[in-house]
Structures are given as C-alpha cells and as structure tokens.
Design an enzyme around this catalytic site. Structure first.
Site, PDB file in Angstrom:
ATOM      1  N   GLU A   1      -0.868   3.992  -7.163  1.00  0.00           N
ATOM      2  CA  GLU A   1       0.127   4.098  -6.087  1.00  0.00           C
ATOM      3  C   GLU A   1       0.895   5.425  -6.153  1.00  0.00           C
ATOM      4  O   GLU A   1       2.125   5.461  -6.226  1.00  0.00           O
ATOM      5  CB  GLU A   1       1.098   2.915  -6.139  1.00  0.00           C
ATOM      6  CG  GLU A   1       0.453   1.585  -5.829  1.00  0.00           C
ATOM      7  CD  GLU A   1       1.452   0.432  -5.773  1.00  0.00           C
ATOM      8  OE1 GLU A   1       1.143  -0.584  -5.125  1.00  0.00           O
ATOM      9  OE2 GLU A   1       2.538   0.555  -6.377  1.00  0.00           O
TER      10      GLU A   1
ATOM     11  N   GLU B   1      -4.648  -4.612  -4.288  1.00  0.00           N
ATOM     12  CA  GLU B   1      -3.525  -5.497  -4.601  1.00  0.00           C
ATOM     13  C   GLU B   1      -3.073  -6.223  -3.343  1.00  0.00           C
ATOM     14  O   GLU B   1      -2.980  -5.628  -2.275  1.00  0.00           O
ATOM     15  CB  GLU B   1      -2.316  -4.723  -5.148  1.00  0.00           C
ATOM     16  CG  GLU B   1      -2.479  -4.108  -6.510  1.00  0.00           C
ATOM     17  CD  GLU B   1      -1.199  -3.418  -6.967  1.00  0.00           C
ATOM     18  OE1 GLU B   1      -0.105  -3.810  -6.495  1.00  0.00           O
ATOM     19  OE2 GLU B   1      -1.280  -2.476  -7.775  1.00  0.00           O
TER      20      GLU B   1
END
EC number: 3.2.1.23
Length: 692
Positions: free
Chosen positions: A161, A320
């Site tokens: 991320e 995710e």
C-alpha cells in the site's frame, strides 16, 4: 500512453491444477509456533490456497543491521507449501525496524510544516531517501537470493500500500528530487514558470534550485495550483520509482516469478495514479474495504470495475478485503449476513481471479486487533469462519465449471475516471469546495445501473473511445490530445455524455478560454459563461429544479448560447431574479456522425437516473424495458469462444428480487430457486451465479 509490462499470473504449485487463488495476509510471526499447524488445518478446511507472508516482518527477518534470520520464515513457508498453500512473499520493506531509524533518522519523512514522522506505526520512511533505499534494496536482495529456488513461493508482494501514510514528504531529499523531476518534465525553468503561472503573486523562479515543495504557507493562504498539482504527480512518481527499484532487484535474481503490489483503488481513494502504476506490475492487485451504508454494494461493484479497467481486463487480484468490520473508522460497522460471500463474488464477477482478505487470523494485540479476519477471535465455531468456508467451496466450484480463462464481458457504456482531474479539483481556491471529480463517475455508474446498464469504469488513458457510449463525468482536466480524441470519437458516430465541470482546464490546470466547457465546447454545442455554485446560505440557491423533475445540487452552469445543431431536453426552473429560470439544463448536440449530451448541473445519482431514459433514448442507447431492471446488477464473464459464459446476478435492494434464470445455477447465496428453476428469488445481500 506508456508501454505496459507483459502480463504474468502466479502459477499453481507443482502437481496442482489452476484454481481461483483464495486466502489472505498471514502473519505467523504474531503467534507462537504451536498455532501454525492449527492455522494450516483450518486453512485447508476453508479451501485456502494462497497467503501473503512477511509484509511487516523486516525487524524479524533482519533483527540487526546485516544479520538475517530466515529460519522461522523457512519453516512456515515449508509447512504451507507441503499443505498445498502457495506463498505470495513480501519484500518486507513496508516498515523499517527501529535499529534503522535510530541509526538513520534522516530516512523519516516530514510533513508540510517540517515536523518529523517518528516511528510508532508504519510507512515512516521517505521514498526519496538514498539511505533508506540502500537498506531496503539490500533486504530485497537478501530475500531474493534466499528464496530464489523455493518452489512454494509463486509471486512477489513488493512493499505494501505505497503512499497509504507517506504519500507526501516535504524533506530536503524530497525537495531535491522534486527539482530533478521538474527538470525532466519541463527541461527549462521558464517552462516551469509558464506551467505554474508564476507571473501571478510574483512567484517567478530563475533557477530549478528555487523550486521547493508546497510547504506550509500560513493558515488560510492559497498554494499555487500548478505547483500543487505537479507535487501530487511527483509524489506518485517518487513512490513508483522506489517500488520499481525494489521490483527490479527482485526480478534480476528471480526473473521467472511475477511481481505485484497492492493498490488502494476505491470509490473515493485517489492517493496515487493507479492507472499509471498499472503499467509497472505483472498483474494488478487491489485492496478494497466497503463503505457502510446504502451505497455499500454499488461501491464495491464500481471499484472492482475500475480495477478491471486499470488491469485492461486481464485477471487481477483482490489482495485485501474484510470479512466484516474494519478498525480504522470512528464507527466500525460489521457486515450483514451474506455480505462476506456476496462482496467477494462481486470482485470475482468484475474480473478478479484471486480473492484475499486481511488477514487470516485476527490479531490479539496491536493496532488492528479489532479488524475482522478469516479466523476471528471467536475461532472456528463462528459465522464468519463458516462463511469463509462457504466462499472457498464456491470458488472451487466456479473453477471446476470453467471460470478461469474468462474475462469481464465488455459493457456498451464506459464511464471515464481520471486521477489527475481529482487532484486538480482538490485545490482550495475553486468555484466551490463541494465539487470534486471523484464523486461524479460513481453517481453515473449507479444511475446507469438503475436502468439495467452495468457500465465499465475505465481510466482516461484507456481505450474508452472503443465503446458505444462514453460518459465524461466532471473530467476537469482535458489536454489537447484528449480533446482531439473526444472530437474524433463523436464525429465518427460515438455517443457522448458530459456533465458539468468537464473540460475546464488543460494538463497544466490553465483554464480553456472562451467559455465552459472550453476544451470540448464545440462538441457539446453549448457555452457557459459562469458557474452557479449551490449551497444553503441566506439568500442563495441551495438547489435548482429541472423541468424533467430532476434537481441540481452543488453546481450548475449558466449557459448563454446553444448551437443551431443542439436541442434542449430540459431547462432549469428557478426564481427569475436568479437569472437561471428557463436556461438549458440538459442538451443534445449533433456533431459529425455522432451526438453529445451535456448535463449543465450536478444531478447526483437520483437526478441522473430520472433523466437517463430520455437522454439514452435520444442517443439511441438500448436499456432494459423492465421497470425493476435496476434492482439486480447483472455482470457477465466469458471466454473468447463463449464456451464458458457466466452471469452473476446481485440484489442491489433491501427487498427480495425475482429474476429469470437463463442457464444452470452454479453458486448461490441467500437465493430461493423455484421448483422449475426458471426463476429465482434473490434475497437482500444475495447473489446467484448461472452458467449459460
């Protein structure tokens, strides 16, 4: 448009057949080893075949400078692999260990006031630090050398991320890197002066050394919009350069192993230019967390469609999502029964061939201990885990039926999205702070879905001009090349829908002169002289009604002229004193062999939905004739031969939805099939998958 890397997908372990990858982040280093075997037993029971390992494990892998401990990681990877569970191995660089930041505090990023981001969470590093890069790449090299021949590692999970917490850094390292970025982009300082409009407020620069990041300039002041836009571009590029450096070290040592990193594409997230980043991964991966409330499902479908657009319809990985509640909102709502399975299948329907969660086992300590997981605090005897097992069985069933090898079927309508238009509309000196690009594509997606059209959400750099109809929703930045594409598309028979705040400025955020929407004013056939902001205040308009029953909120256009080739479909209704009564609100213009609709106000999902039947009819775009067609979102995946063709049907409402069943039901959740199986009742949060 830059060249994209060759698409490569993680291959199954030796002796196994290809399946939908299913699993999530696994953090065995949070637990004693006696838990590991129980984890693997429960993973096998749930159908898990893919886990990401080591994402935040730098401090355990390299406990002190230059001293590496792979023993624990070797043991868990070996256990997983022998159990048939493939490993997506992280580069482990997401958060540096304390020994590094204590020895080299100069790697820590600074905010716009110059304050240091100290260790204590994650991503406390600056991407432009040569010191941090040296240590991170040494870790990547050690990881790659150690695991280059490991048969259980099927992919590299590079970083994590990027930019989630360190998107902007205002340090001197960043300043020098920003100066170099400007040199590369503009070549001369005069070109920078022109791009940033530095003649305003005496901001002229004589040399690249005078360029500084948009640091603190005093409360209530206005940053140069050209500089701010370029700094957002630079920040995305700086993180991308760091990712590429990691990727290239890993690839040099393990050239046959595909590499990815997890994006954060969402209905509101514009941290980085993920379409630009999509060129640099072997396969696209995305992390997505639901937005609670009535837009929950539509937000997932919209985001998954945009991710598919970034992937250019190659299979992608949902790296995710959450089984239930997250932990980082002020109030963390749980998922309702059925939503775990339905949400995952929505991503699958939109092109994902991997469904993963954060995380496998719910933490008992740390900042994310209340974040849901595949195995919750309640353990194996829990509804969440039972749903996880149900989803695993569904994914295996769909793989057996031939889902792998199919792609999301192309829609007839494209909704265009642009990260940089959003960045430009975030400036604090605009007609209204209530209007940003990011909300308008989602409103159009939902309104089209209300009429049975599941649009493709596509980046502005994609081949959007190959669709039957295209929506440009508040596409604030349109450069000359994009304007030319728009003209050619419509002139050759394309059907264009444009909403207010489109084509206002070029790529430098310089306004197109002559009236709005300046970049494509000739195509839409209208000219607006002023914006009309709408907000609740004494004596001002907070909305404007339209003659077709829709309502404009936040912003409208004051259109003063309409081309002879254009027709007015709806007008504004307002107090004559405002000067807006009777002005054009929705128009359609003939341009070459095509037509362009212009919506001169922001109508939101409901106003667009009310206006679309007439608008789409004028354009000749077919929609479903059924009154309740918007109750169910229909998504199709098929292979090139159409031998395997799947239809996913999702209930978008809070009531039962009755659907005709065209093919053979394969997977269902919260669905009641009739005795004849020619129709079905899909309950709220339900999904039905049929094979034609």
């Amino acid at each position: 448009m830059g060249a994209r890397r060759q698409y490569r997908w993680p291959q199954p372990l030796e002796g196994q057949k290809a399946r939908v990858w299913y699993g999530g982040d696994y953090n065995p280093d949070q637990w004693p080893e006696e838990v590991w075997d129980e984890d693997i037993r429960l993973m096998n029971q749930a159908g898990v075949n893919f886990v990401s390992v080591g994402i935040f494990s730098w401090a355990k892998i390299e406990p002190s400078e230059g001293v590496f401990d792979f023993d624990w990681l070797d043991r868990i990877i070996d256990k997983l692999g022998k159990a048939g569970i493939a490993v997506d191995l992280a580069s482990a660089t997401a958060s540096p260990p304390l020994w590094l930041t204590q020895s080299h505090p100069e790697v820590l990023w600074k905010d716009y006031r110059g304050d240091v981001c100290w260790p204590g969470a994650r991503q406390h590093w600056r991407p432009t630090s040569p010191v941090f890069r040296r240590y991170a790449l040494a870790l990547c090299r050690a990881m790659a050398e150690h695991y280059k021949d490991n048969p259980y590692v099927v992919a590299w999970h590079v970083g994590n991320e990027y930019g989630c917490h360190n998107r902007f850094d205002y340090s001197d390292d960043a300043m020098h890197a920003f100066q170099d970025w400007c040199k590369k982009r503009y070549k001369t300082i005069e070109a920078v002066n022109d791009a940033w409009g530095t003649a305003f407020w005496a901001q002229h620069m004589n040399d690249f050394s005078e360029i500084i990041p948009p640091r603190f300039i005093g409360d209530g002041n206005f940053m140069n919009p050209g500089k701010l836009l370029d700094f957002k571009r630079f920040s995305s590029d700086a993180l991308k350069a760091f990712y590429k450096a990691e990727r290239d070290v890993l690839e040099e040592i393990t050239p046959s192993r595909p590499l990815t990193t997890n994006f954060m594409v969402s209905e509101t997230g514009t941290t980085l230019d993920y379409d630009d980043w999509g060129d640099e991964v072997d396969f696209v991966s995305n992390d997505h967390y639901f937005s609670p409330g009535e837009a929950h499902f539509d937000g997932i479908a919209y985001t998954a469609s945009l991710t598919d657009g970034i992937a250019r319809k190659d299979p992608w990985c949902l790296m995710e999502n959450s089984t239930s509640a997250v932990n980082w909102r002020p109030i963390n709502f749980r998922k309702e029964p059925g939503q775990l399975v339905r949400d995952a299948l929505a991503h699958l329907a939109m092109g994902a061939d991997a469904i993963c969660f954060f995380q496998w086992r719910q933490s008992k300590a740390g900042a994310e201990k209340f974040h849901s997981a595949m195995l919750p605090h309640a353990g194996e005897d829990s509804q969440v885990y039972r749903d996880v097992c149900e989803l695993g069985a569904d994914l295996n069933k769909l793989a057996d039926e031939g889902l792998l090898g199919t792609r999301l079927v192309k829609s007839k309508v494209a909704v265009v999205f642009d990260y940089q238009s959003q960045w430009a509309t975030e400036h604090t000196a605009t007609p209204t702070q209530k209007v940003h690009h990011v909300t308008e594509p989602f409103a159009w997606f939902r309104a089209l879905a209300d009429h049975g059209v599941t649009a493709d959400v596509v980046p502005v750099r994609s081949n959007w001009d190959e669709y039957d109809a295209v929506v440009l929703p508040s596409l604030y930045l349109i450069d000359e090349a994009t304007a030319r594409r728009v003209r050619e598309y419509v002139a050759q028979g394309g059907k264009l829908l444009v909403s207010s705040y489109t084509g206002i400025a070029d790529e430098k955020d310089h306004i197109w002169l002559g009236g709005y929407p300046g970049a494509i004013r000739d195509v839409v056939g209208v000219r607006s002289e002023e914006f009309v902001p709408l907000a609740k205040d004494d004596g001002t308009l907070d909305h404007i009604d339209l003659s077709n029953g829709a309502v404009a909120y936040d912003l409208a256009d004051c259109i003063t002229s309409v081309a002879d080739t254009a027709k007015v479909l709806a007008t504004f209704k307002a107090d004559p004193v405002t000067g807006m009564d009777g002005r054009p609100a929705i128009t359609i213009n003939e341009y070459g062999d095509g037509k362009a609709v212009y919506v001169a106000g922001l109508l939101g999902r409901w106003g667009l939905s009310k206006s679309l039947p007439e608008v789409l009819g004028e354009l000749g775009v077919d929609t479903s004739s059924e009154e309740d067609c918007g109750d169910v979102l229909r998504v199709e995946r098929a292979d090139e031969s159409d031998e395997n063709h799947f239809v996913f049907l999702f209930n978008r409402t809070r009531e039962d939805a009755v659907v005709d069943v065209e093919g053979e039901p394969v997977v269902s959740s919260l669905v009641h099939l009739t005795m004849s199986e020619h129709s079905a009742v899909i309950k709220p949060n339900g999904v039905l998958v049929v094979k034609l």
